[in-house]
Design a protein around this motif. Structure first.
Motif, short mmCIF file in Angstrom:
data_model
loop_
_atom_site.label_atom_id
_atom_site.label_comp_id
_atom_site.label_asym_id
_atom_site.label_seq_id
_atom_site.Cartn_x
_atom_site.Cartn_y
_atom_site.Cartn_z
N CYS A 23 0.85 -1.18 0.00
CA CYS A 23 0.00 0.00 0.00
C CYS A 23 0.89 1.23 0.00
O CYS A 23 1.79 1.35 0.83
N THR A 24 0.65 2.12 -0.93
CA THR A 24 1.34 3.41 -0.94
C THR A 24 0.30 4.51 -0.99
O THR A 24 -0.84 4.29 -1.42
N TYR A 25 0.70 5.69 -0.54
CA TYR A 25 -0.28 6.78 -0.47
C TYR A 25 0.32 8.08 -0.99
O TYR A 25 1.54 8.24 -1.06
N THR A 26 -0.57 8.98 -1.31
CA THR A 26 -0.22 10.36 -1.65
C THR A 26 -1.04 11.26 -0.76
O THR A 26 -2.28 11.15 -0.74
N ALA A 27 -0.37 12.11 -0.01
CA ALA A 27 -1.10 13.01 0.89
C ALA A 27 -0.17 14.12 1.33
O ALA A 27 1.05 13.96 1.37
N THR A 28 -0.76 15.24 1.70
CA THR A 28 0.02 16.32 2.29
C THR A 28 -0.02 16.17 3.79
O THR A 28 -0.94 15.57 4.37
N GLY A 29 1.00 16.71 4.44
CA GLY A 29 1.02 16.68 5.89
C GLY A 29 1.22 15.29 6.45
O GLY A 29 2.00 14.50 5.92
N TYR A 30 0.49 14.98 7.52
CA TYR A 30 0.70 13.74 8.25
C TYR A 30 -0.62 12.98 8.38
O TYR A 30 -1.30 13.06 9.40
N PRO A 31 -0.97 12.24 7.35
CA PRO A 31 -2.25 11.52 7.42
C PRO A 31 -2.20 10.38 8.42
O PRO A 31 -1.13 9.92 8.80
N SER A 32 -3.35 9.92 8.85
CA SER A 32 -3.48 8.67 9.61
C SER A 32 -3.74 7.55 8.62
O SER A 32 -4.43 7.75 7.61
N LYS A 93 -6.72 8.85 6.26
CA LYS A 93 -7.50 10.00 6.67
C LYS A 93 -6.57 11.20 6.65
O LYS A 93 -5.54 11.19 7.31
N GLY A 94 -6.96 12.21 5.91
CA GLY A 94 -6.11 13.38 5.71
C GLY A 94 -5.80 14.09 7.01
O GLY A 94 -6.60 14.12 7.94
N TRP A 95 -4.66 14.69 7.05
CA TRP A 95 -4.19 15.41 8.23
C TRP A 95 -4.90 16.74 8.37
O TRP A 95 -5.10 17.45 7.40
N GLY A 96 -5.30 17.05 9.60
CA GLY A 96 -5.88 18.35 9.87
C GLY A 96 -7.29 18.53 9.36
O GLY A 96 -7.80 19.65 9.31
N GLY A 97 -7.94 17.47 8.97
CA GLY A 97 -9.28 17.60 8.43
C GLY A 97 -10.29 17.97 9.50
O GLY A 97 -10.11 17.69 10.68
N GLN A 98 -11.36 18.57 9.08
CA GLN A 98 -12.43 18.91 10.02
C GLN A 98 -13.17 17.63 10.40
O GLN A 98 -13.02 16.58 9.76
N ALA A 99 -13.99 17.75 11.42
CA ALA A 99 -14.83 16.63 11.81
C ALA A 99 -15.69 16.23 10.61
O ALA A 99 -16.24 17.07 9.92
N GLY A 100 -15.76 14.94 10.37
CA GLY A 100 -16.54 14.46 9.23
C GLY A 100 -15.69 14.17 8.01
O GLY A 100 -16.21 13.74 6.99
N THR A 101 -14.40 14.41 8.12
CA THR A 101 -13.51 14.07 7.00
C THR A 101 -13.54 12.57 6.77
O THR A 101 -13.39 11.79 7.70
N TYR B 101 -9.52 9.24 14.97
CA TYR B 101 -10.74 9.33 14.19
C TYR B 101 -11.10 8.02 13.50
O TYR B 101 -11.67 8.03 12.41
N GLU B 102 -10.74 6.88 14.08
CA GLU B 102 -11.07 5.65 13.38
C GLU B 102 -12.58 5.52 13.23
O GLU B 102 -13.34 5.96 14.09
N GLN B 103 -12.97 4.92 12.15
CA GLN B 103 -14.39 4.80 11.85
C GLN B 103 -14.85 3.37 12.07
O GLN B 103 -14.15 2.42 11.77
N TYR B 104 -16.06 3.26 12.59
CA TYR B 104 -16.69 1.98 12.85
C TYR B 104 -17.82 1.79 11.84
O TYR B 104 -18.67 2.67 11.70
N PHE B 105 -17.80 0.64 11.19
CA PHE B 105 -18.72 0.40 10.09
C PHE B 105 -19.86 -0.52 10.49
O PHE B 105 -19.70 -1.44 11.30
N GLY B 106 -21.02 -0.28 9.87
CA GLY B 106 -22.14 -1.19 9.99
C GLY B 106 -21.95 -2.38 9.07
O GLY B 106 -20.99 -2.44 8.30
N PRO B 107 -22.88 -3.34 9.10
CA PRO B 107 -22.75 -4.57 8.32
C PRO B 107 -23.06 -4.40 6.83
O PRO B 107 -22.81 -5.30 6.04
N GLY B 108 -23.60 -3.24 6.46
CA GLY B 108 -23.90 -3.00 5.05
C GLY B 108 -25.32 -3.34 4.67
O GLY B 108 -25.96 -4.19 5.30
N THR B 109 -25.82 -2.67 3.65
CA THR B 109 -27.12 -2.96 3.04
C THR B 109 -26.88 -3.22 1.57
O THR B 109 -26.38 -2.36 0.85
N ARG B 110 -27.20 -4.43 1.14
CA ARG B 110 -27.03 -4.78 -0.27
C ARG B 110 -28.29 -4.42 -1.02
O ARG B 110 -29.35 -5.02 -0.81
N LEU B 111 -28.19 -3.39 -1.86
CA LEU B 111 -29.32 -2.91 -2.65
C LEU B 111 -29.23 -3.48 -4.06
O LEU B 111 -28.21 -3.33 -4.73
#
Lengths: 115, 114
Positions: A23-32, A93-101, B101-111
């Motif tokens: 796996c390789t990535y492209t991103a600015t800053g320090y992503p998770s 996940k991009g670095w410094g992103g707002q909530a909901g990134t 900010y790790e994300q937790y996923f649901g089991p999915g809905t196959r449409l």
């Protein structure tokens, strides 16, 4: 923009073989960085994670090291089992992103392990 | 207890119909997401909400409308379904703030649209 590139699958191995999924990535800053696993018919589960350079994430015998110099986060396991058969996703996940990134995913690599 | 749940798990419907998928999380998270997984397993963000406020609205047809009645729920309503909407839809949640900010996923809905 940010992106993730994973090796193409499928990967087919015999039980107890060594696994590497690149796996390789492209991103600015320090992503998770993350590895998620999707077992057949199920949702995604977080496998491991790392937030800064040289961090090593590990879980269930899987490991991945955050390498900023090579912008890589390769997944490894020393001895795979049949139960490891699944689709593996590298994500960022991009670095410094707002909530909901959102997470940016690679295309997934299907692993099939035979006994 | 299931952390992120979705209903229904499977949804088969005809073109032109309107359908909804529901998502609930009991993790106390402020942020929720909808992702779409296509037939090649590729995952892409559709929407995200933080405390009921729309944060991300990717290039998704207007036929898709998310609704968040409270921060524990994020529903997805789809109007005038098309064949190309067939996919697996995943809901996820996360807790913003200091951390990974790790994300937790649901089991999915196959449409499946026929």
């Amino acid at each position: 923009g940010n992106s993730v590139t994973q090796m193409e699958g499928p990967v087919t191995l015999s039980e107890e073989a060594f696994l590497t999924i690149n796996c390789t990535y492209t991103a600015t800053g320090y992503p998770s960085l993350f590895w998620y696993v999707q077992y057949p018919g199920e949702g995604l589960q977080l496998l491991l994670k790392a937030t800064k350079a040289d961090d090593k994430g590990s879980n269930k015998g899987f490991e991945a090291t955050y390498r900023k110099e090579t912008t890589s986060f390769h997944l490894e396991k020393g001895s795979v089992q049949v139960s490891d058969s699944a689709v593996y996703f590298c994500a960022l996940k991009g670095w410094g992103g707002q909530a909901g990134t959102a997470l940016i995913f690679g295309k997934g690599t299907t692993l099939s392990v035979s006994s | 207890d299931t952390a992120v749940s979705q209903t229904p798990k499977y949804l088969v419907t005809q073109m032109g119909n309107d359908k909804s998928i529901k998502c609930e999380q009991n993790l106390g998270h402020d942020t929720m997401y909808w992702y779409k997984q296509d037939s090649k397993k590729f995952l892409k963000i559709m929407f995200s909400y933080n405390n009921k406020e729309l944060i991300i609205n990717e290039t998704v047809p207007n036929r898709f409308s998310p609704k968040s009645p409270d921060k524990a729920h994020l529903n997805l309503h789809i109007n005038s379904l098309e064949l190309g909407d067939s996919a697996v839809y995943f809901c996820a949640s996360s807790q913003p703030g200091q951390g990974i900010y790790e994300q937790y996923f649901g089991p999915g809905t196959r449409l499946t649209v026929t």
